[in-house]
Design a protein around this motif. Structure first.
Motif, mmCIF file in Angstrom:
data_model
loop_
_atom_site.group_PDB
_atom_site.id
_atom_site.type_symbol
_atom_site.label_atom_id
_atom_site.label_comp_id
_atom_site.label_asym_id
_atom_site.label_seq_id
_atom_site.Cartn_x
_atom_site.Cartn_y
_atom_site.Cartn_z
ATOM 1 N N LEU A 25 0.852 -1.191 0.000
ATOM 2 C CA LEU A 25 0.000 0.000 0.000
ATOM 3 C C LEU A 25 0.884 1.235 0.000
ATOM 4 C CD1 LEU A 25 -2.876 -0.757 2.531
ATOM 5 C CD2 LEU A 25 -3.176 -0.090 0.137
ATOM 6 N N GLU A 26 0.713 2.069 -1.005
ATOM 7 C CA GLU A 26 1.473 3.311 -1.106
ATOM 8 C C GLU A 26 0.512 4.483 -1.067
ATOM 9 O OE1 GLU A 26 4.773 5.492 -4.063
ATOM 10 O OE2 GLU A 26 4.019 3.478 -4.516
ATOM 11 N N HIS A 27 0.985 5.607 -0.537
ATOM 12 C CA HIS A 27 0.206 6.837 -0.621
ATOM 13 C C HIS A 27 0.283 7.333 -2.059
ATOM 14 C CE1 HIS A 27 -0.803 7.977 3.645
ATOM 15 N NE2 HIS A 27 -0.056 6.895 3.800
ATOM 16 N N MET A 28 -0.590 6.785 -2.861
ATOM 17 C CA MET A 28 -0.552 6.998 -4.306
ATOM 18 C C MET A 28 -1.956 6.808 -4.845
ATOM 19 S SD MET A 28 1.559 4.667 -6.999
ATOM 20 C CE MET A 28 1.505 4.926 -8.762
ATOM 21 N N GLY A 29 -2.430 7.735 -5.655
ATOM 22 C CA GLY A 29 -3.763 7.598 -6.207
ATOM 23 C C GLY A 29 -4.796 7.399 -5.112
#
Length: 506
Positions: A25-29
């Motif tokens: 999980l990335e802080h992306m989209g």
């Protein structure tokens, strides 16, 4: 076409680490915001987490999730995501040209991980920051009490430490696109020093050094050799990343790209062995393949959008809609990880929700499972145990990627206790069935307990919000046992099979 395989109970590869079926999980989209976290959603709990998404994650039996990046982490201040939400700053994220509100940080992720029944793998910023910031992050997360950072965590409502056991030493720092890009020598020195400091704190912690962003980098594989030459005695894993696509619209060539993954693992395994011999070391460094997936459907268009937009907040980004073809290919990639379980101990499908993900959501709407969800789910639930060395033979084909590509792709796992075997098989042919026979040596009382198949006429078939069950696993047919106890039958073209056998070894 006919194919044969032999599975012998004494010919094993390695224990399959359950963490090989992890995610990211990335802080992306919309991975975090309106992905796992949407306080206004009708299913949201008191913490703002979407329960429909959590249900799908728990159904994956997800063992580990990497967080918070990804490219995002290379300019991230972890302190921005702690404390009262109303006091958290809004920052510009340089990686994806978006605004980060920091409404979700390490404490919220820890809460979510408990609900998801998964282990946290945290990445630290070694791009724009360094050793002291990483050390403070560790103290905040893992120290019980009585110090500045541990007491601050308690003040924020988390008396007990998060006890994070595995830490990523930055992300893709070989990449010129990365904030804080470094040479291999610079990074190797820094990774070694940070890893040493972490193990001064707790020698049982595990650390992951950055390997190549992909095997097409000009610095590959020299990067791995240089980094490990400096950090071999300190780190536990070297990370690898690779994404795949069918830009050529050539299905057989696409399916053969699983062999690229295998070659990548074998090559880096050789580098590990070389450095181990050079160091006269007794330690074994393993591979953490912490970013992998299919990513090509909208990749060019998304790149153009990122370059043109003006710092939006949690925009839709990289929301690939996967098809049956992608599911069959992902099944083959999972087979590679099982067959190379002696080298690969952790792997993370990138990512988990919305962004190149097995789960999609609508803001204020439903969540649903993509085609690639199902092979990951079956492998996660039934692929744990001891990988067996499957000796297979049969027809092959040549393509741009490789020669002598087998139409049959197969792996097998003996479950703990030795009473059952999981077989995962793909027929790569787009137009011919495979008459398969699998001989089982050293096993008795073989029974087929379960046969699950994913197939269809249309390789481009997808699951959408309005048709969520277009491509799903179904009960299989056409397999049986011969008088000799072999599993035999037809595998239809373009099909994926999970076969569960009950056996006895004595």
């Amino acid at each position: 076409m006919k194919a044969q395989a032999v599975i012998n109970k004494d010919f094993t590869v390695s224990n399959v680490d359950k963490r090989v079926f992890g995610s990211f999980l990335e802080h992306m989209g919309r991975a975090v915001y309106t992905g796992i976290y949407e306080p206004a959603h009708e299913t949201a709990d008191k913490n703002g987490f979407r329960q429909d998404v959590l249900e799908y994650v728990r159904d994956l039996d997800m063992p580990i999730v990497r967080y918070p990046g990804g490219n995002f982490v290379s300019a991230y201040r972890w302190e921005d995501g702690i404390g009262p939400r109303e006091e958290r700053p809004v920052r510009l994220d340089l990686a994806w040209r978006t605004r980060e509100t920091n409404q979700v940080g390490v404490n919220e992720f820890a809460d979510w991980a408990k609900l998801a029944k998964t282990e946290m793998m945290l990445a630290m910023n070694l791009g724009s920051r360094g050793l002291d910031d990483a050390r403070n992050f560790l103290e905040y997360c893992n120290h019980p009490s009585g110090t500045y950072w541990s007491d601050l965590r308690a003040k924020h409502g988390y008396k007990d430490p998060h006890n994070v056991r595995i830490w990523c030493l930055g992300n893709e720092l070989d990449g010129p696109w990365q904030v804080g890009h470094k040479s291999a020598a610079e990074y190797g020195h820094l990774a070694n020093e940070v890893s040493k400091a972490f193990k001064y704190f707790d020698k049982t912690l595990e650390t992951v050094a950055c390997g190549s962003s992909n095997d097409k980098m000009k610095s590959y594989p020299e990067w791995e050799a240089t980094v490990l030459d400096q950090a071999y005695e300190s780190v536990d894993y070297i990370s690898l990343h690779k994404y795949f696509g069918n830009e050529e619209q050539d299905t057989l060539n696409y399916f053969a790209k699983a062999m690229d993954l295998d070659r990548y693992i074998v090559t880096v395994g050789g580098i590990i062995d070389y450095i181990k011999a050079k160091k006269r070391s007794k330690r074994d460094v393993k591979i953490c393949f912490d970013e992998w997936n299919v990513w090509y459907h909208d990749r060019k268009e998304d790149g153009e959008r990122i370059a043109s937009w003006n710092w939006p907040e949690a925009p839709a980004l990289l929301e690939e809609v996967y098809n049956l073809e992608d599911a069959l290919f992902v099944a083959s990639l999972l087979n590679v990880f099982i067959r190379r379980s002696d080298r690969v101990k952790i792997a993370c499908m990138a990512q988990l929700v919305n962004v190149i993900a097995p789960i999609l959501t609508r803001t204020d709407g439903p969540a649903w499972r993509q085609t690639i969800y199902y092979p990951l789910q079956l492998a996660s639930k039934y692929g744990r145990g001891t990988a067996l060395n499957v000796s297979a033979s049969g027809p092959t084909y040549d393509c741009e990627v490789a020669q002598d590509v087998p139409y049959l792709d197969i792996s097998a796992v003996l479950h703990e206790g030795g009473r059952s075997i999981a077989i995962f098989a793909v027929n790569r042919s787009v137009d011919q069935s495979l008459d398969l026979s699998v001989a089982l040596q050293g096993f008795k009382n073989v029974k087929i307990e379960k046969h699950t198949i994913m197939t269809g006429e249309d390789l481009r078939a997808r699951n959408t919000v309005d048709a969520q069950h277009t491509v799903v696993p179904r009960d299989g047919s056409g397999l049986g046992l011969t008088d000799e106890g072999a599993v035999a039958g037809k595998l239809p073209p373009k099909s994926y099979h999970f076969i569960l056998l009950s056996v006895a070894t004595a």
